[in-house]
Design a protein around this motif. Structure first.
Motif, short mmCIF file in Angstrom:
data_model
loop_
_atom_site.label_atom_id
_atom_site.label_comp_id
_atom_site.label_asym_id
_atom_site.label_seq_id
_atom_site.Cartn_x
_atom_site.Cartn_y
_atom_site.Cartn_z
N PHE A 59 -18.99 -7.01 36.53
CA PHE A 59 -18.96 -7.17 37.99
C PHE A 59 -18.34 -8.51 38.40
O PHE A 59 -18.47 -8.95 39.51
N SER A 60 -17.67 -9.23 37.48
CA SER A 60 -17.06 -10.54 37.75
C SER A 60 -15.75 -10.34 38.49
O SER A 60 -15.40 -9.23 38.86
N SER A 61 -14.99 -11.42 38.60
CA SER A 61 -13.75 -11.40 39.40
C SER A 61 -12.64 -10.67 38.68
O SER A 61 -12.78 -10.28 37.53
N ASP A 62 -11.48 -10.54 39.39
CA ASP A 62 -10.33 -9.80 38.85
C ASP A 62 -9.72 -10.48 37.63
O ASP A 62 -9.03 -9.85 36.83
N SER A 63 -9.99 -11.80 37.50
CA SER A 63 -9.39 -12.48 36.36
C SER A 63 -10.08 -12.17 35.03
O SER A 63 -9.62 -12.60 33.97
N PHE A 64 -11.16 -11.35 35.12
CA PHE A 64 -11.89 -10.99 33.89
C PHE A 64 -11.08 -9.94 33.10
O PHE A 64 -10.73 -8.90 33.64
N ASP A 65 -10.83 -10.34 31.84
CA ASP A 65 -10.05 -9.43 30.97
C ASP A 65 -11.03 -8.59 30.16
O ASP A 65 -11.67 -9.08 29.20
N ILE A 66 -11.16 -7.27 30.54
CA ILE A 66 -12.14 -6.39 29.91
C ILE A 66 -11.78 -6.11 28.46
O ILE A 66 -12.63 -6.13 27.56
N VAL A 67 -10.53 -5.89 28.23
CA VAL A 67 -10.08 -5.53 26.87
C VAL A 67 -10.36 -6.68 25.92
O VAL A 67 -10.90 -6.50 24.83
N LYS A 68 -10.00 -7.83 26.36
CA LYS A 68 -10.21 -9.02 25.52
C LYS A 68 -11.70 -9.23 25.25
O LYS A 68 -12.13 -9.58 24.14
N TYR A 69 -12.47 -8.96 26.31
CA TYR A 69 -13.91 -9.15 26.18
C TYR A 69 -14.46 -8.18 25.13
O TYR A 69 -15.27 -8.58 24.27
N GLU A 70 -14.07 -6.94 25.21
CA GLU A 70 -14.59 -5.93 24.29
C GLU A 70 -14.11 -6.19 22.89
O GLU A 70 -14.86 -6.01 21.91
N LEU A 71 -12.87 -6.64 22.72
CA LEU A 71 -12.35 -6.91 21.37
C LEU A 71 -13.08 -8.10 20.75
O LEU A 71 -13.34 -8.11 19.54
N GLU A 72 -13.39 -9.04 21.59
CA GLU A 72 -14.08 -10.21 21.06
C GLU A 72 -15.52 -9.91 20.68
O GLU A 72 -16.11 -10.58 19.86
N ARG A 73 -16.06 -8.83 21.22
CA ARG A 73 -17.42 -8.45 20.92
C ARG A 73 -17.52 -7.64 19.62
O ARG A 73 -18.63 -7.39 19.14
N LEU A 74 -16.44 -7.21 19.15
CA LEU A 74 -16.49 -6.41 17.92
C LEU A 74 -17.08 -7.25 16.80
O LEU A 74 -16.76 -8.44 16.67
N PRO A 75 -17.91 -6.65 15.98
CA PRO A 75 -18.47 -7.39 14.86
C PRO A 75 -17.41 -7.67 13.82
O PRO A 75 -16.36 -7.02 13.77
N PRO A 76 -17.69 -8.60 12.99
CA PRO A 76 -16.68 -8.95 11.98
C PRO A 76 -16.38 -7.79 11.04
O PRO A 76 -15.26 -7.56 10.64
N VAL A 77 -17.45 -7.03 10.81
CA VAL A 77 -17.24 -5.86 9.93
C VAL A 77 -17.36 -4.64 10.81
O VAL A 77 -18.42 -4.40 11.42
N LEU A 78 -16.30 -3.92 10.97
CA LEU A 78 -16.24 -2.78 11.88
C LEU A 78 -16.87 -1.57 11.24
O LEU A 78 -16.70 -1.30 10.05
N SER A 79 -17.59 -0.83 12.09
CA SER A 79 -18.17 0.42 11.67
C SER A 79 -17.71 1.48 12.62
O SER A 79 -17.90 1.34 13.84
#
Length: 964
Positions: A59-79
């Motif tokens: 719900f933040s401003s337009d400058s929030f990059d959703i894709v980047k946010y989600e990619l950065e949340r990925l764990p180091p070991v992907l499942s």
């Protein structure tokens, strides 16, 4: 992206709307999208839970990059499973959001459609308005070109014309202002100060109206300079008032100062100008005379102070300079007087004008004018004494700058008269008593008068020593008021004379000097000496006033119409020596005139040239005293010295004789002796030469004294033919009596000017000195009487008579005839003397009285020399004496005969008994011891025995002892 938008809308609708771009905000989901969203499960609670599970970051401003946010949340070991589970969760969340958005859109669809229709309608209205505006502008353009532009152009031109007319008027006014200085100069030359100031003030007012013009600022400064120049010229014009007041000129000046609103300043300036005018006037007058007298010398007199300048005035130029000085100062004071008159008249005129409108401004103006008038009045009144004080100080400096002690009398009197008139001016000017002037002129007068009086006393001594005591023939109507020196007493009523010469009643009834000379003339103009026109006519021709009177001397002798009242006082009572209080009856006066010798001459006063000179001196002294009352006491004191010296001289010349002083006959009264002693001690210098060892005080005292006068060798007092200088003695004593009468006549005048504290001196002078003048007759004429008859020869003749006769004789003795012949000879010589000089009745009475008294005392002395005498001898004595009296009464009018009882009483004493004679001796002390002793001795043997004789001689000795 749509999920993000919807998430924002759910969180903050306002912010979501603003965050949408224009395309996104107006894009509407398609029906398929809406329908797909609506077909999703419709469990509101489940959907809401899903929505709530969405992270806040979405719900933040337009400058929030959703894709980047989600990619950065990925764990180091992907499942893969976890990723798919997480992806499914995100899809559910997206679906819930989309479903929620779809529901909202469908809910708001009708309102959207309605609003869209309004927008369309508004667009149509705007298009119509654009068409209307286009048509209006086209029509307005047509109206502008066809009507408005032309009409408004006319109005604009008219407005511009009006502005140009106003500008032209202003330019003309400015041009007039630029030329004002020429007119102002002309008005100043014409001395139209009020008009010039009025014009200048109007120009200044006009200049303030056009001050927005750049040229006006320079003009305004020029007008201010011009106004200051006018004030300077106005001040100069004001200063001219001080010397020559002109009503029109002063009126203009006052009006000008009133326009400037500087009435009070003008008054302050006026007083300053008057003070300066006094200084400049006196300095220029004195400087002119100093330079004139100095000639062509190069002395820079102009650099001298006024006080030093006054010391360069010469004696010749002193009086003209003083007169010009007073005339100049009079002009200044007259101008001030007329200035005050102008203000008084002006205030009265203003007081009669009643203002027509009584609004506030008029009331304020009236109060200001009233304050100005009050200020001017007080200033002028205060300035009177201030200006007079300046005048006094200037004249005082001039007076004390020169030593006046060597001035001629007439010149000094003129100075006094000028100063006296100046003091009158001061009294009329401001009511001042002129103490400064009085003190300065008093110093000069006392200094001058001491020197003058000393010189006059020396002259009087010279006159007396050269006086031959010849009669100075004057008219019978002679009065001292006819002398030039006493003219001031007759002129006292004239308004043109100085105030000191006017009685108070005359001054109060006459106009003041300022009123008299207000329109012209000057009270200090030097009048031509009128002495030549007033030539004194007091001398008689050949002893007669006219030929007619000479012819009718006998016929008119009984008439006393031509005898002045004061001259009738020549008849002095022989007992008191005073003038009679009551007037004589006509018969008494006629009988007494018959007794006067020299009936062929009128009854003119007896006086000498020296007497006239003394009277003239008295007149001069009184002139000075009348003019300068502060030195009245000094003047009267000096006048008394003139009389004292004249009295002392007459006594010294004709009355001093030590032989007869001790006769005991009371020839000189105690008052006369006291007066003569006082004169000798205070006035007569008895020392022959100055004592070099004497003190300074003694020298000063001697300086105030005069040497005793000596009788002229031309006067012979030893000749029996002239009755031992009887004519000279008559002239001397009677001139003294005449002088005393004139002093008596002047007493009221002297008393009027004498200071109250000094009046006892004047009273004592009259009671102790003036009144003794007639008493001097007795000692003077006694000397003549003592020598005129040969009393010693009579004693010798009486000694040859035999007095012890036994029978009563019927024939008198020869010594009686001899004595009577002596009296007849005396009477004849008296008549001879009377041809030279009239012998007044008091003089003839005193002469006869002295002769008879001496004859009677000689008879007693002769009877006292008798060694033997009988009763018949005493009867013979009485017979001789009665014969003497009978013949004597035919020769003289004197009644009763002097000392008649003296002889008769002595003769009759022979018959007294012892007791009666003792009492008689004690009662009659007028007889000498010798006479009393002889009386007792002659009576021895007839009716007095030796014992009684011793007793009587003892009584005589008791009487004589106090005398010893």
């Amino acid at each position: 992206r749509i999920i993000k938008i919807f998430l924002k809308g759910l969180r903050s609708p306002q912010e979501s709307v603003h965050d949408l771009s224009p395309i996104e905000s107006f894009r509407i989901p398609s029906k398929e999208e809406l329908r797909e969203l609506c077909e999703e499960p419709t469990d509101p609670q489940a959907q809401q839970e899903i929505i709530n599970s969405i992270e806040e970051v979405y719900f933040s401003s337009d400058s929030f990059d959703i894709v980047k946010y989600e990619l950065e949340r990925l764990p180091p070991v992907l499942s893969l499973q976890e990723l798919e589970e997480y992806r499914d969760k995100l899809k559910q969340q997206q679906a819930a959001v989309s479903k929620k958005v779809a529901d909202l859109i469908l809910e708001k669809q009708p309102a959207y459609v309605q609003e869209l229709e309004r927008v369309t309608s508004l667009q149509t209205g705007l298009q119509l308005a654009a068409v209307i505006c286009t048509n209006g502008r086209r029509h307005l353009n047509v109206a502008k070109e066809g009507f408005t532009q032309t009409s408004l152009g006319l109005l604009a031109n008219q407005r511009k014309r009006q502005l140009l007319i106003g500008l032209l008027k202003s330019l003309r006014t400015i041009k007039t202002l630029q030329r004002t200085d020429v007119r102002l100069s002309e008005m100043l030359e014409e001395e139209d100060y009020p008009g010039a100031i009025q014009l200048c003030l109007e120009c200044q007012k006009a200049a303030s109206t056009f001050k927005h013009y750049s040229c006006i600022s320079e003009l305004n400064s020029k007008l201010q300079d011009t106004l200051e120049q006018i004030e300077e010229q106005l001040d100069v014009a004001l200063s001219k008032i001080c010397k020559n007041f002109d009503i029109n000129h002063y009126t203009k000046v006052q009006q000008a100062y009133r326009l400037l609103g500087k009435t009070q300043t003008a008054m302050d300036q006026l007083h300053m100008h008057f003070t300066q005018a006094i200084h400049n006037t006196v300095f220029q007058v004195v400087l002119g005379y100093v330079e004139l007298c100095a000639g062509n010398t190069d002395t820079k007199f102009q650099k001298l102070q006024y006080k030093d300048l006054c010391t360069h005035i010469t004696s010749d130029s002193y009086i003209p300079c003083l007169a010009d000085l007073c005339k100049a100062l009079w002009e200044v004071m007259l101008s001030y007087y007329r200035t005050m008159q102008w203000h008084e008249n002006h205030d009265q005129d203003e007081g009669t004008v009643v203002p027509s409108v009584s609004d506030g401004s008029n009331v304020i103006g009236t109060e200001e004018n009233s304050f100005d008038r009050s200020y001017v009045k007080k200033k002028l009144e205060h300035g009177l004494s201030r200006i007079w004080q300046d005048v006094q100080l200037k004249v005082k400096t001039y007076l004390l700058g020169t030593d006046l002690s060597n001035f001629k009398y007439d010149d000094f009197i003129f100075v006094l008269d000028v100063i006296s008139r100046l003091m009158q001016v001061g009294e009329e000017f401001c009511g001042s008593k002129s103490e400064v002037l009085q003190e300065s002129i008093r110093k000069q007068s006392v200094n001058y008068f001491k020197t003058y009086h000393r010189t006059r006393l020396e002259e009087l001594r010279m006159f007396l020593e050269n006086e031959t005591w010849e009669l100075c023939p004057v008219k019978s109507s002679f009065s001292i008021l006819q002398l030039h020196e006493f003219k001031f007493m007759e002129q006292s009523r004239s308004p043109s004379v100085s105030p000191s010469k006017q009685p108070a009643s005359a001054v109060s009834s006459t106009v003041t000097l300022f009123e008299q000379y207000c329109n012209g003339g000057n009270p200090f103009e030097i009048q031509a000496d009128s002495k030549d026109d007033e030539t004194e006519d007091v001398l008689a021709s050949n002893g007669y006033e006219s030929d007619e009177q000479e012819k009718s001397a006998y016929q008119e002798y009984d008439s006393d119409s031509d005898v002045p009242e004061e001259l009738k006082r020549d008849y002095v009572d022989e007992q008191t020596g005073d003038a009679p209080v009551k007037s004589f009856s006509r018969e008494t006066l006629r009988s007494r005139k018959r007794s006067d010798y020299n009936l062929n001459k009128v009854n003119a006063p007896i006086l000498t040239n020296t007497t006239l000179n003394v009277i003239r001196l008295v007149g001069k002294y009184m002139q000075m005293m009348n003019i300068l009352k502060p030195i009245a006491f000094d003047v009267i004191h000096f006048m008394s010295q003139l009389f004292d010296y004249y009295l002392y001289a007459v006594y010294t010349f004709f009355g001093r004789n030590d032989t007869f002083e001790s006769t005991g006959l009371g020839l000189s009264s105690s008052r006369l002796r006291t007066t003569l002693n006082r004169i000798q001690e205070s006035l007569i210098d008895l020392e022959v030469s100055a004592d070099p060892t004497g003190t300074i005080t003694a020298a000063e005292e001697r300086k105030e004294k005069v040497p005793s006068p000596h009788l002229s060798h031309l006067v012979v007092l030893t000749s029996g033919n002239s009755l031992y200088g009887l004519a000279e003695r008559v002239v001397a004593t009677e001139s003294l009596v005449f002088l005393a009468e004139q002093f008596e006549f002047l007493q009221p005048h002297l008393d009027a000017v004498m200071p109250a504290v000094k009046k006892p001196f004047l009273q004592q002078f009259y009671s102790q000195t003036v009144s003794t003048a007639s008493e001097l007759r007795k000692p003077v004429y006694w000397i003549v009487a003592a020598k005129a008859i040969d009393y010693e020869q009579m004693l010798l003749l009486m000694a040859n008579v035999k007095w012890d006769v036994k029978e009563i004789m019927s024939q008198h003795n020869i010594y009686v005839d001899a004595l009577l012949k002596e009296f007849e000879e005396f009477n004849r010589r008296l008549n001879e003397v009377s041809k030279r000089v009239r012998i007044p009745l008091p003089v003839s009475n005193i002469l006869w009285e002295h002769c008879i008294r001496l004859a009677n005392r000689t008879l007693v002395e002769g009877y006292a020399n008798v060694k033997k005498c009988s009763n018949e001898g005493r009867a013979l004595m009485q017979l001789d004496f009665q014969q003497f009296l009978m013949k004597l009464e035919k020769l003289t009018d004197i009644r009763p005969i002097p000392d008649k009882e003296f002889v008769e009483t002595y003769i009759k004493a022979y018959y007294l008994t012892e007791n009666d004679m003792e009492r008689w001796i004690k009662e009659h002390r007028e007889y000498s011891t010798k006479q009393l002793t002889n009386l007792v001795n002659v009576c021895l043997g007839s009716h007095i025995n030796k014992k009684a004789r011793q007793k009587l001689l003892a009584a005589i000795d008791d009487i004589d002892r106090p005398k010893r």
